[in-house]
Design an enzyme around this catalytic site. Sequence first.
Site, PDB file in Angstrom:
ATOM      1  NE  ARG A 180      -3.693  -2.041   1.856  1.00 12.78           N
ATOM      2  CZ  ARG A 180      -4.000  -3.703   2.690  1.00 12.78           C
ATOM      3  NH1 ARG A 180      -2.681  -3.343   4.070  1.00 12.78           N
ATOM      4  NH2 ARG A 180      -5.055  -4.220   2.943  1.00 12.78           N
ATOM      5  CE  LYS A 186      -1.466  13.429 -15.281  1.00 14.88           C
ATOM      6  NZ  LYS A 186      -1.486  13.646 -16.976  1.00 14.88           N
ATOM      7  CD  GLU A 220       6.429  15.632 -22.989  1.00 20.38           C
ATOM      8  OE1 GLU A 220       5.979  16.540 -22.769  1.00 20.38           O
ATOM      9  OE2 GLU A 220       6.289  14.769 -23.628  1.00 20.38           O
ATOM     10  CE  LYS A 228       4.886  17.094 -14.373  1.00 22.01           C
ATOM     11  NZ  LYS A 228       5.050  15.812 -15.954  1.00 22.01           N
ATOM     12  CD  GLU A 267      -4.351  15.696 -16.692  1.00 22.15           C
ATOM     13  OE1 GLU A 267      -3.088  15.305 -16.632  1.00 22.15           O
ATOM     14  OE2 GLU A 267      -5.260  15.078 -17.613  1.00 22.15           O
ATOM     15  NE  ARG A 294       0.135  16.228 -13.608  1.00 16.09           N
ATOM     16  CZ  ARG A 294       1.085  16.304 -12.721  1.00 16.09           C
ATOM     17  NH1 ARG A 294       0.532  15.512 -11.484  1.00 16.09           N
ATOM     18  NH2 ARG A 294       1.974  15.359 -13.543  1.00 16.09           N
ATOM     19  CG  ASN A 333      -2.967  15.823 -21.146  1.00 16.14           C
ATOM     20  OD1 ASN A 333      -1.341  15.287 -20.733  1.00 16.14           O
ATOM     21  ND2 ASN A 333      -3.649  16.253 -19.990  1.00 16.14           N
ATOM     22  CG  HIS A 366       1.704  15.076 -24.667  1.00 20.03           C
ATOM     23  ND1 HIS A 366       1.655  16.231 -24.849  1.00 20.03           N
ATOM     24  CD2 HIS A 366       1.664  14.426 -24.252  1.00 20.03           C
ATOM     25  CE1 HIS A 366       3.008  16.040 -24.607  1.00 20.03           C
ATOM     26  NE2 HIS A 366       3.048  14.703 -24.065  1.00 20.03           N
ATOM     27  CG  HIS A 368      -1.001  10.024 -25.936  1.00 22.60           C
ATOM     28  ND1 HIS A 368      -1.791  10.445 -25.008  1.00 22.60           N
ATOM     29  CD2 HIS A 368       0.657   9.690 -26.147  1.00 22.60           C
ATOM     30  CE1 HIS A 368      -0.737  10.376 -23.999  1.00 22.60           C
ATOM     31  NE2 HIS A 368       0.073  10.295 -24.646  1.00 22.60           N
ATOM     32  CG  HIS A 403       6.063  10.594 -25.085  1.00 20.11           C
ATOM     33  ND1 HIS A 403       4.487   9.857 -25.167  1.00 20.11           N
ATOM     34  CD2 HIS A 403       6.128  11.350 -25.083  1.00 20.11           C
ATOM     35  CE1 HIS A 403       3.972  11.231 -24.587  1.00 20.11           C
ATOM     36  NE2 HIS A 403       5.339  12.001 -23.976  1.00 20.11           N
TER      37      HIS A 403
HETATM   38  P1  NAD Z   1      12.591   5.900 -21.751  1.00 19.47           P
HETATM   39  O1  NAD Z   1      12.133   5.475 -20.979  1.00 19.47           O
HETATM   40  O2  NAD Z   1      11.361   4.039 -22.556  1.00 19.47           O
HETATM   41  O3  NAD Z   1      13.601   5.348 -22.800  1.00 19.47           O
HETATM   42  C1  NAD Z   1      13.926   5.301 -23.642  1.00 19.47           C
HETATM   43  C2  NAD Z   1      15.243   4.656 -23.984  1.00 19.47           C
HETATM   44  O4  NAD Z   1      16.126   5.624 -23.655  1.00 19.47           O
HETATM   45  C3  NAD Z   1      14.414   3.441 -23.792  1.00 19.47           C
HETATM   46  O5  NAD Z   1      15.171   2.213 -24.364  1.00 19.47           O
HETATM   47  C4  NAD Z   1      16.146   3.995 -21.862  1.00 19.47           C
HETATM   48  O6  NAD Z   1      16.213   2.050 -21.961  1.00 19.47           O
HETATM   49  C5  NAD Z   1      17.218   4.380 -22.959  1.00 19.47           C
HETATM   50  N1  NAD Z   1      17.281   4.885 -22.678  1.00 19.47           N
HETATM   51  C6  NAD Z   1      17.394   5.235 -20.865  1.00 19.47           C
HETATM   52  N2  NAD Z   1      17.652   6.459 -20.105  1.00 19.47           N
HETATM   53  C7  NAD Z   1      19.451   6.260 -21.068  1.00 19.47           C
HETATM   54  C8  NAD Z   1      20.630   6.651 -21.348  1.00 19.47           C
HETATM   55  N3  NAD Z   1      20.724   7.579 -19.995  1.00 19.47           N
HETATM   56  N4  NAD Z   1      21.397   6.686 -22.066  1.00 19.47           N
HETATM   57  C9  NAD Z   1      21.019   5.571 -23.479  1.00 19.47           C
HETATM   58  N5  NAD Z   1      20.148   4.782 -22.930  1.00 19.47           N
HETATM   59  C10 NAD Z   1      18.847   5.284 -22.025  1.00 19.47           C
HETATM   60  O7  NAD Z   1      11.395   6.599 -22.281  1.00 19.47           O
HETATM   61  P2  NAD Z   1      11.493   8.164 -22.142  1.00 19.47           P
HETATM   62  O8  NAD Z   1      11.671   8.712 -23.020  1.00 19.47           O
HETATM   63  O9  NAD Z   1      12.491   8.207 -20.773  1.00 19.47           O
HETATM   64  O10 NAD Z   1       9.895   8.263 -21.701  1.00 19.47           O
HETATM   65  C11 NAD Z   1       8.854   7.631 -22.267  1.00 19.47           C
HETATM   66  C12 NAD Z   1       7.953   6.782 -21.231  1.00 19.47           C
HETATM   67  O11 NAD Z   1       7.952   8.239 -19.771  1.00 19.47           O
HETATM   68  C13 NAD Z   1       6.585   7.003 -21.664  1.00 19.47           C
HETATM   69  O12 NAD Z   1       6.451   6.073 -20.909  1.00 19.47           O
HETATM   70  C14 NAD Z   1       5.175   7.505 -21.424  1.00 19.47           C
HETATM   71  O13 NAD Z   1       4.725   7.663 -21.187  1.00 19.47           O
HETATM   72  C15 NAD Z   1       5.924   8.509 -20.037  1.00 19.47           C
HETATM   73  N6  NAD Z   1       6.241   9.701 -19.673  1.00 19.47           N
HETATM   74  C16 NAD Z   1       5.698   9.471 -17.857  1.00 19.47           C
HETATM   75  C17 NAD Z   1       4.939  11.354 -17.983  1.00 19.47           C
HETATM   76  C18 NAD Z   1       4.684  11.801 -16.457  1.00 19.47           C
HETATM   77  O14 NAD Z   1       4.013  12.349 -16.100  1.00 19.47           O
HETATM   78  N7  NAD Z   1       4.597  10.238 -14.930  1.00 19.47           N
HETATM   79  C19 NAD Z   1       5.453  12.114 -18.746  1.00 19.47           C
HETATM   80  C20 NAD Z   1       5.370  11.904 -20.039  1.00 19.47           C
HETATM   81  C21 NAD Z   1       6.257  10.755 -20.222  1.00 19.47           C
HETATM   82 ZN    ZN Z   2       4.437  13.859 -23.352  1.00 19.59          ZN
END
Ligand code: NAD
Ligand code: ZN
Length: 363
Positions: free
Chosen positions: A118, A139, A181, A222, A232, A236, A240, A243, A247, A260
Amino acid sequence: MKIPVNTASHQYEVVIGNDILTSAIDSLCEQLPKVDKIIVFTDQNVWDAGGDYFSENFPLPFEVFVMPPGEECKSFENYKAAHTFLINNQCTRKSLLMAFGGGAVGDLTGFVAATYMRGIPFVQIPTTILAHDSAVGGKTAINHPEGKNLIGAFYQPKAVIYDIHFLSSLSEREVRSGMAEVIKHAMISDEKWLQELMLIDSITNIPSDQLASYLKAGIEVKAKIVAEDETEQSVRKYLNLGHTYGHAIEAAAGYGGLAHGEAVVIGLVYTLLLSERYGKVTREFTKSFLQFAYNNGYPFEAVSKYTFETLESFLVKDKKVEYGDLQFVLLNTIGNPFIQSIEISECREIDLEYRALLMEVCK
Ligand code: NAD
Ligand code: ZN
């Protein structure tokens, strides 16, 4: 540099800088109640690229759980495996989880932390540019086979430790994706900052000091929004921007098709076209933004691969659909977002306009 995040439920800090891992963990441990165990969740790529630096600079004993890379770690299977790892390591409510990776690792780890017994404390150690966004704000989510991020919780980390040392191993594509972003944060907050970004020759080659200051500015945008609206209900939603259409195209492209942020920039241009109708954005500005994004390698050819009917089927599944209409974030002027509900027939018209504009600008 430290940026405070004050949400309704929790207060914490984002520490950002180069080579700060050791000092930031040390000072965090002074502030937190005593923990019985530290577990680090990471993914294979992150661990291969940054594991040595992490192990050499992390000042305390820890166990590591290395997960499948990127989005794959947000599966139900991995979610279960992660819990199993915690159970097998006899973790308790006093154990501390560390999310060492990009947004995917951060989302998965946060949701595991929210649900193990929990709720146990967790810390974000982001390693991508995109994660300047995802690591802040609480999130957390995993994916359902029917859609991304459908299972999740709002659950704030105890701290975010952003050592930009880790960014040096990112591929050009991941840098481009992450900068989306940053661009979005500029677009919803500050016209001058956006113009500065649009003058940069190559968005994937920003000197690290300059990049750090942009990341800090993005986190501040942010943090301010999340402080006002943690869950949100109102402002907030502005985060988006880009997005909704983004998306849809990301989903149409399927796993691994588009990063993304690549999809987000495609969505930002769509948003600008809508903002010409509902706000004061000019066609001239939309064109100059599209030209800038196209010159920087954002893959606009993706749009022509899908019909509007394909995108529509994903648009209507969006979490931002309220009472049947699509809820878009639009801009009155750059820096001044608002929410507008749009009928699907108008989405189709804008989609057509978009395709015509792409033919004109992206030659
Ligand atoms: P990711 O975590 O998938 O990383 C992208 C790729 O780069 C992966 O293959 C990872 O293994 C690699 N990688 C990460 N750091 C590295 C480094 N320092 N050196 C080499 N390779 C590295 O993707 P992302 O773009 O960081 O994030 C996308 C994800 O975030 C999605 O799942 C999306 O839904 C989520 N997201 C969440 C929020 C939120 O508010 N929680 C906001 C935006 C996106
Ligand atoms: Zn995003």
